[in-house]
Motif scaffolding. Structure first.
Motif, PDB file in Angstrom:
ATOM      1  N   SER A  56      16.437   6.746  -5.989  1.00  0.00           N
ATOM      2  CA  SER A  56      15.320   6.042  -6.621  1.00  0.00           C
ATOM      3  C   SER A  56      15.747   5.417  -7.930  1.00  0.00           C
ATOM      4  O   SER A  56      15.372   4.283  -8.242  1.00  0.00           O
ATOM      5  CB  SER A  56      14.164   7.009  -6.887  1.00  0.00           C
ATOM      6  OG  SER A  56      13.689   7.542  -5.691  1.00  0.00           O
ATOM      7  N   ASP A  72      11.194   2.144  -1.813  1.00  0.00           N
ATOM      8  CA  ASP A  72      11.586   3.499  -2.213  1.00  0.00           C
ATOM      9  C   ASP A  72      10.851   4.518  -1.343  1.00  0.00           C
ATOM     10  O   ASP A  72       9.701   4.831  -1.591  1.00  0.00           O
ATOM     11  CB  ASP A  72      11.281   3.733  -3.696  1.00  0.00           C
ATOM     12  CG  ASP A  72      11.896   5.034  -4.194  1.00  0.00           C
ATOM     13  OD1 ASP A  72      12.553   5.718  -3.385  1.00  0.00           O
ATOM     14  OD2 ASP A  72      11.720   5.350  -5.384  1.00  0.00           O
ATOM     15  N   GLU A  73      11.528   4.995  -0.339  1.00  0.00           N
ATOM     16  CA  GLU A  73      10.943   5.950   0.620  1.00  0.00           C
ATOM     17  C   GLU A  73       9.525   5.542   1.026  1.00  0.00           C
ATOM     18  O   GLU A  73       8.569   6.291   0.821  1.00  0.00           O
ATOM     19  CB  GLU A  73      10.947   7.363   0.030  1.00  0.00           C
ATOM     20  CG  GLU A  73      12.332   7.815  -0.372  1.00  0.00           C
ATOM     21  CD  GLU A  73      12.417   9.320  -0.570  1.00  0.00           C
ATOM     22  OE1 GLU A  73      11.589  10.025   0.030  1.00  0.00           O
ATOM     23  OE2 GLU A  73      13.305   9.768  -1.304  1.00  0.00           O
TER      24      GLU A  73
HETATM   25 MG   LIG Z   1      13.383   9.292  -4.795  1.00  0.00          MG
END
Ligand SMILES: [Mg+2]
Ligand SMILES: Nc1ncnc2c1ncn2[C@@H]1O[C@H](COP(=O)(O)OP(=O)(O)O)[C@@H](O)[C@H]1O
Lengths: 261, 426
Positions: free
Chosen positions: A52, A172-173
């Motif tokens: 991240s 991000d995910e």
């Molecule tokens: Mg992360």
């Protein structure tokens, strides 16, 4: 696929010697990384490995301590760069959706274009409706965002980012906060986006997506890029023992994905 | 009806809740609770009648009511004794527990309430009306407490009305002005250095944030009474320094204006802290999403964060109006003709302090209760999180109700509320 056709062109993102720490905790050590136009790059790795943070350094939500991030040849790390202008060209999709709770679905999509591009409200709404239609949510344009399910929220978040006509999309995910049965609807939107030639950097734990959709897989481990390369090679024949260990552990945890892969 | 069901009845009824249901449904409490009501009715009946009593002309009716109430008490006593004797199998044995009997008991209990209510109106309400009538018509201040109070409020009604009007003006205008100033101040307070800022902007942001912090500390750390005196005399000094005559100054810098300035500036600091709490409770992801789209810090704040933060703050902000109604009373120290000043004036005329100050307390209570009610209606209209206990909580529950988390409540510590409530103490 895309990597061959983009030989010799300018990378969209080039990162060199990127370092980042929070206090004494070094999170990114010396990252070098490139994304070519039209390329889909997935970043995999254990939680806490700095995925991240790397993504957030690309649009300067985190300020790098050292190193360079070039976006279309412009160094983002330079003092007094107009990050606001650059961020208009870099869309980001968050794990927690982060839809604006005070606005409805359509307003979420038109806020930035109307505020920043001085687009007329009608034009911005027409454009937003086009993107909402792409993600299958045109019917929800007037709904408050609270009324949507997680998968719908994430698709609105993708449409919202697309309304700024970005050159690059960061994810991000995007599916980590979703129930397993609705992960697919978000992944399919992302797959369509990749097919349309969008340049994408995706942090994900969806190994099937990483394997089948991406042009390049980056495996991060403890703040460094441990291995990167063609997805087929990484998934079938990883060079580094750490990669093998991570993948085997990961595929063990999720036996259903072994079969899919 | 099976006996097991009968036996379970009380607990089921309690679960359904509500004092009314408790008295209306459970027959034991119909007997006991209503007996208390009957005794109160009998007590009223024993009180002397006032000149306004309407039962004075219906003596026979009152006798009937009195003995009906007494009969009810006797029946209840019998039922209670029966119950004590048959405590084990009361539900089956007692004639009072038969469904038909329970039905009659229920109806009788309504009659008891009605009789007691009539007696209450006749003695208490009409008694008060009689006192008011005689006090209003009186030429001299009545010696009794309530009569004196009514007399003074009536004679000083012009003064009280002016005082109440001024108090409302001070509180309402002060709160509204303070709200806008607080918005400005919290905007300064929340400034953070952002990458695109040049050195001049950075300098301004540091100064702005520092100013907001110092302002809040000074204003919240000193009593409003002292602030009002400083502001009043400082204004006076400045204007007379500019060569105005005292009469001209009085025309411009009236005690009302000075009071309004004081209450606005004072409330600004508290409202800023309330707003800060509400805004900081907004998920930082909201700002991140806005910034990731290219919005500037100012745009993200004004279009995304502030609207949500202000909505979060509505309960505590409206509480500020209630506090200002009460705390404007300290402004009488500089001679603002508010309710407090009016009360002191009337008390001085008649030399009856206790009665007048209790009258003032009642006025303040009515004002604050009406304000609370109106504000909670407004909050409901704005779909804001519900207003908590208006006067006492040191924490304000701020609901992030607009989010995907309608049920998720974030406790925002509005640390000053407690000292706030005490701030006006004379
Ligand atoms: Mg992360
Ligand atoms: N804002 C922050 N302040 C302090 N530590 C942070 C912050 N953001 C991330 N970290 C730390 O940096 C490390 C890497 O975080 P992150 O990039 O989120 O990892 P990943 O996304 O791979 O799970 C973690 O150990 C995390 O605790």
């Amino acid at each position: 696929m895309a990597s061959e056709s983009t030989q010799g062109r300018e990378p969209v993102i080039r990162i060199e010697g990127l370092r980042k720490s929070f206090g004494k905790h070094v999170v990114l050590r010396n990252i070098d990384f490139e994304v070519m136009p039209g390329e889909v790059v997935t970043i995999i790795g254990a939680s806490g490995s700095g995925k991240s943070t790397l993504l957030r350094c690309i649009n300067l939500l985190e300020t790098p301590d050292a190193g360079h991030v070039w976006f279309h040849g412009q160094d983002l790390a330079a003092e007094h760069v107009d990050v606001n202008k650059l961020r208009e060209k870099i869309g980001m999709v968050f794990q927690g959706f982060n839809l604006f709770n005070n606005l409805n679905v359509l307003q979420n999509c038109t806020l930035a274009p109307v505020t920043l591009k001085k687009a007329s409200k009608a034009d911005a709404e027409a454009e937003a409706m086009r993107h909402l239609d792409e993600v299958g949510l045109a019917d929800f344009a007037k709904s408050p965002v609270t009324s949507l399910s997680g998968g719908q929220k994430q698709r609105v978040a993708i449409a919202r980012a697309l309304c700024m006509k970005p050159d690059l999309m960061l994810f991000d995910e995007p599916t980590s906060a979703l129930d397993p049965e609705i992960v697919g609807e978000v992944l399919s939107v992302m797959r369509d986006l990749a097919k349309d030639g969008m340049t994408m950097v995706v942090v994900t734990h969806e190994m099937e997506f990483a394997k089948n959709v991406s042009d390049k897989v980056v495996f991060m481990d403890q703040g460094v890029i441990a291995e990167e390369g063609d997805p087929r090679q990484i998934f079938t024949n990883p060079k580094k023992p750490r990669t093998r260990e991570f993948l085997s552990r990961y595929l063990e945890d999720k036996p259903d994905q072994v079969q899919e892969a | 009806m099976g006996t097991t069901q009968e036996a379970q009845e009380p607990s089921m009824e309690e679960e359904k809740g509500g004092l009314v249901r408790f008295f209306a449904s459970d027959h034991r409490y119909v007997l006991l609770g209503t007996s208390v009501v009957a005794l109160i009715g009998m007590w009223f009946s024993m009180q002397p009648r006032s000149s306004q009593s309407f039962l004075a002309n219906a003596y026979a009716l009152e006798v009937v009511m009195y003995y009906a109430l007494m009969a009810w008490v006797v029946v209840s006593l019998v039922a209670l004794v029966t119950k004590l004797v048959h405590w084990r199998d009361y539900q089956q044995k007692s004639p009072f527990a038969k469904p038909a009997a329970k039905h009659v008991e229920r109806i009788c209990s309504y009659v008891v309430w009605l009789f007691s209510a009539v007696l209450f109106v006749d003695r208490a309400i009409m008694g008060f009306v009689a006192i008011v009538k005689s006090a209003v018509g009186s030429n001299a201040n009545p010696q009794d407490f309530v009569g004196g109070m009514v007399y003074m409020v009536y004679k000083g009604r012009g003064i009280f009305a002016r005082g109440i009007a001024t108090t409302i003006e001070l509180a309402v205008f002060g709160t509204v002005i303070a709200f806008f100033l607080a918005l400005l101040l919290v905007f300064l307070r929340l400034q953070q250095i952002d990458r695109p800022d040049n050195d001049f902007v950075r300098f301004l942001k540091v100064i702005g944030c520092g100013f907001a912090k110092v302002y809040s500390a000074v204003v919240r750390g000193t009593p409003m009474m002292v602030q009002s005196l400083i502001i009043y005399f400082a204004g006076f000094a400045v204007l007379s320094g500019s060569g105005m005559s005292t009469n001209d100054i009085r025309a411009v810098w009236s005690t009302f204006v000075a009071g309004l300035v004081t209450i606005s500036l004072n409330s600004t600091a508290y409202m800023m802290e309330v707003l800060r709490g509400g805004i900081e409770a907004v998920d930082p992801g909201q700002t991140e999403a806005a910034r990731s789209l290219g919005l500037s810090q100012w745009q993200a704040m004004s279009k995304v964060v502030f609207p949500q933060g202000i909505k979060n703050s509505i309960p505590a902000l409206s509480n500020e109006l209630v506090i200002n109604i009460k705390d404007s009373s300290v402004l009488s120290v500089i001679g603002v003709f508010d309710l407090m000043f009016a009360t002191t004036t009337v008390a001085g005329i008649y030399y009856r302090q206790l009665e007048t100050y209790i009258a003032a307390a009642v006025c303040y209570l009515i004002l604050t209760m009406v304000a609370s009610k109106l504000l909670s209606m407004l909050a409901k209209h704005l779909d804001a999180p519900a207003m908590g206990p208006a006067l006492s909580s040191s924490e304000v529950a701020v609901t992030t109700g607009i989010a995907g988390s309608a049920d998720q409540t974030i406790k925002v510590d509005v640390d000053h509320t407690e000292d706030r409530v005490r701030r006006g103490g004379m």
